[in-house]
Structure formats: C-alpha cells, structure tokens
Design an enzyme around this catalytic site. Sequence first.
Site, PDB file in Angstrom:
ATOM      1  N   SER A  24      -9.670  -1.956   6.899  1.00  0.00           N
ATOM      2  CA  SER A  24      -9.071  -1.692   5.584  1.00  0.00           C
ATOM      3  C   SER A  24      -8.257  -2.830   4.984  1.00  0.00           C
ATOM      4  O   SER A  24      -7.863  -2.755   3.821  1.00  0.00           O
ATOM      5  CB  SER A  24      -8.220  -0.425   5.644  1.00  0.00           C
ATOM      6  OG  SER A  24      -9.068   0.711   5.689  1.00  0.00           O
TER       7      SER A  24
ATOM      8  N   SER B 201      -9.494   0.566   2.814  1.00  0.00           N
ATOM      9  CA  SER B 201      -8.668   1.461   2.040  1.00  0.00           C
ATOM     10  C   SER B 201      -7.492   0.778   1.341  1.00  0.00           C
ATOM     11  O   SER B 201      -6.860   1.383   0.477  1.00  0.00           O
ATOM     12  CB  SER B 201      -8.142   2.574   2.932  1.00  0.00           C
ATOM     13  OG  SER B 201      -7.308   2.063   3.939  1.00  0.00           O
TER      14      SER B 201
ATOM     15  N   LYS C  17       0.855  -1.189   0.000  1.00  0.00           N
ATOM     16  CA  LYS C  17       0.000   0.000   0.000  1.00  0.00           C
ATOM     17  C   LYS C  17       0.892   1.241   0.000  1.00  0.00           C
ATOM     18  O   LYS C  17       1.919   1.259   0.709  1.00  0.00           O
ATOM     19  CB  LYS C  17      -0.842  -0.072   1.278  1.00  0.00           C
ATOM     20  CG  LYS C  17      -1.936   0.946   1.428  1.00  0.00           C
ATOM     21  CD  LYS C  17      -2.762   0.626   2.687  1.00  0.00           C
ATOM     22  CE  LYS C  17      -3.967   1.523   2.835  1.00  0.00           C
ATOM     23  NZ  LYS C  17      -4.814   1.109   3.987  1.00  0.00           N
TER      24      LYS C  17
END
Lengths: 479, 63
Positions: free
Chosen positions: A193, A169, A93
């Site tokens: 997330s 996310s 990420k």
Amino acid sequence: MTRPIPAGDTGNGDGAFALQGAASIAAAVREGRVSAREVTEAALAHIDRRNPEVNAFTEVTRTRALAEAAAVDAAVRRGESPGPLAGVPYAVKNLFDVEGMVTLAGSKINRERPPATADAAAIRRLSGAGAVLVGALNMDEYAYGFSTENTHYGPTRNPHDTTRVAGGSSGGSGAAVAAGMVPLSLGTDTNGSIRVPASLCGIFGLKPTYGRLSRAGGYLFVGSLDHIGPLARSASDLALAYDAMQGPDAGDPVCAQRPVEPTAAQIGRGIEGLRIAVADGYFSRPMADEARAAVQAVAHALGATQRIDVPEAARGRAAAFLMTSIEGSLLHLPDLKSRAADFEPLIRDRMLAGVLAPAQWLWQAHRVRRYVRERALKVFERCDVIIAPSTPMSAPPIGTEWITLEGERMLARPNLGLFTQPISFLGWPVAAVPVARAAGELPIGVQVIAAPWREDLCLRVAAHLERIGIAAAPAVLSA
Amino acid sequence: MTDPASVDWAAYVDSTASAIGLAIDPACRAGVVANLERIAQVAQVVNAVELVDTDEAAGVFRP
C-alpha cells in the site's frame, strides 16, 4: 497531458516552496531564507487549488499547521535548531491518529468514534523534527485495497491523469506528493500500500523492515503484516523522514528494540561493491510492457545481469492473502454483525467471507511464514539488492474490474499488488523508485529490495538511480 | 485438504455464519460464497506446504 516541474524550479509562485523537496525547504527555513509560515501558507494555497480535482485530502489541518509553523519560526528566531525537517509540510493517511481529529481509516463507521486524544507516534516524531502537519489523506476503507476507489469519500485521482486511479491503499499519500501539494507524506503498507501508489503516481516510497518503525496510534489493518513509511519525491527526502521516525517504541508490540541507524548521510555512497540482481521466477510472470521495460532500464543502468529466484514467493503471497482475508476481517466482526451495510461495498463481501474461514487456514499461513522466511533469506548469500517490478502495469482507469496481462485475464484490484505482496510478507525493506518517463507517459516504478534492516542499501541504490537520471519524480501541477 | 470445488460453500457459509451469530443479508450471500471459494483456493496453495511439528509460527508477544 502532464506538466512536470523541473527539479529546482519552484514553479513561478504556484505552490512555490511546497513544490521543492523536504531537504531544501528545511535548509531554507533553518537558514532564515524563508519562514515556515510562508512555506505552510504556500502549501495550504496549493492544496486549496489542486485538491478539488485530485481528492487526496479528507481534512486540512490549517490551524494546527500555522501553529506548528509559528513554533518553528520562533525556534529559528531564538537561534535554536528547529530540526532536520524544519517547516516541511506533510500529510498523513487518515488512519494515523491526529490529536483532536476523528481517525477515519477510510471508513464511514469510524467517523462516529470520538476524536483521537494524542498524535500517532510517527507524527510525534516528525513534529519533533520540525515538520508541519497540513492534513489527513484518503485511502481504501480500512486499507483493504490497492486503488483508493473509496465509495464514502470518493476516489483519489491520479495527478498524472485524473481519469485513473492513484493506487492504494495509501492513494491520498501518493497523489498529494505527486501533485506537489506536500513534499512528504506518511502511508502504510501491509501488502503493497505504499509501493503501489508510489509506482502509479511516479514518486518514491519506503516500506521499511517489518518492525522498524512504530505503528502506535495507527489504525490496524492486519497487525501481522502492517508497516508504516514515508512517500516523497526524492530518496534523500525519504531518508530524512525515515531517520526522524526511527527508534524503539513500547507503544507498538511489533516495533523492534533496535538503535536508530541513520541513513541520510549514507545514501550518497553509490553502488560500488553492491551485488545487485534482478528478481526472476515469480517476478517474471505476466506484466505490461511498461513494467518490464522499467525493470530492464533499471537493471541495465545498475549493470545488474544476475537473475535470481526468490524461493517460495508464490506460496508466500498466498499465505499473505490468507492472513489479510482472515485477520483483516476478524478485526471488524462486531461491526460486520451489527451494520454490514455501512462497509465499503467493494470489500464488504470479502470481509464477511474472511470471518467465516476455518482457523486452520490462518494458523497454517502463520507457520508457513517462518518456513518461507528461512528459504527466501538464502538469496542474500548471492546478492545484496534485488530489483523487481512494483506494479504489473501503470495506473488503470478508475472503475477497472479486469485486466489482461500478456494474455492472462485477472481481477485488476487485487493484482496491482502481485509483486509487492510476497516482499511485505517477508518483511524485507523496499524503496519504491519511480522510473523516469517521457512527457505524456504514465508513471511506473520498481522495487529496490534488500535484506532485513538494510534500508540504507535500498536508499543508496534509489539515490544513485536518481543521480544518473534513471529515476525521477517531478511534481505534476495539472493533468 | 478437500478439493474446494467439491465443497458446498453455500451450506458452509450458512452454517458457520449461524454458529458465530452473523446474519448475512441475502443480497450479499452469493458474493460471500464466491469470496470464500476464492480464499479456499488460496488456502489449498498454502496447505500444500509440508510442515513438520517444529515449524513454529513467529509470534511477537514479548512478556
């Protein structure tokens, strides 16, 4: 229409080794059956083919990946141990620091910052285990969201149906693994997330106990609630990555002073002796048929007939919402004052509201966390593992504002985390497990939850579900 | 806690933003007020928990 690749099939050269799991790649590299360079080149080629449609990667670290692969191959040639993740391509990420790269955290604002001078702790540990970093992945801006509909970098699309969200996310982390671009990725989980994209993309994810893995070098969202963890296509690959990242780290004030407690050798032990219950009460509130069916299928397969109420889950979720709204916004107060227009439009007004909240709301939420913890922990007197839905539904179309679940109309984006948020508030470990689906059906997962520091139990149950065919995460080559 | 429905959140937003030196674009103001009202409703749920003085927050600061 989805075209899953059966387990063990490398898919006829299309991504080849990168489509296999981390454990089998590492074994093949260690034994010299394939070089890390070949694996890396195959992964990079597959990313080039697949990413334009999925939009999981915001950066591909080609040069670094080939250098790391070369180092692994050199170690193999010298007869040295190249590590438990030898030659395994992975991506992170884009809130994790990667030396020499700007840490975007999904934002336009942070793009102006200087490049990171060192890798995040988790990347250092994965690299130390022989893994090969191939890139950085899209996310909701500052991790504030469950859908990765990022206005600056475009939405990440669900590999199973590219008109739908990948979840968030850590949406890029979910989609990259589901599309077979990498067998392993890193995400973060503050309110769900890791677990939300794992569910919507049909892969496995591990949100460890709060404080288990070092977050040093990761851009904070809500420090009081932030966790990091791996996403992969099997429980055993989660265990390998998780084991490689364990251990105290003075660089993260939250990281616990606990010894490494390896899980990889434990997860084949099955479920004998485990008391497994299904979460009731808060966790039986409105959800789509597929979410309810997923929990029922898993409960039936595990012989879990006990239903259990997790006390104070609703008020826990409310407190997590307050901490997120207020702490997550206050971190950005200087930029909100000077350049609010540069924030993601989907979160800007929420951020501006969060910084105006009375201090009492935040302080009450922090005190309520302890209150909820003491009451909720009592469930583990009656069970060892709890099954709960991960998301209330499978992936909604990109742009969905509202959803209606069993007659109840609600905002789509915040409510994708309806069932994950109370558990991260408590900091309990969770394996997100994809439930096997018929061809053409959208993926959905469940949460396998255990008491603090018992990641081994989450992973054992996840591995068992995989072995008996209830859980599966085939890579999807094209939508 | 006061019932959030009886509070003038627009006035609160204006005065609090002014107090901390935050200029809010008029185009965002209605969205900010709506979001603060939503947070206030959630705060009401959390404030309904009856705490005693010994219910301490869990800090992680380790000197």
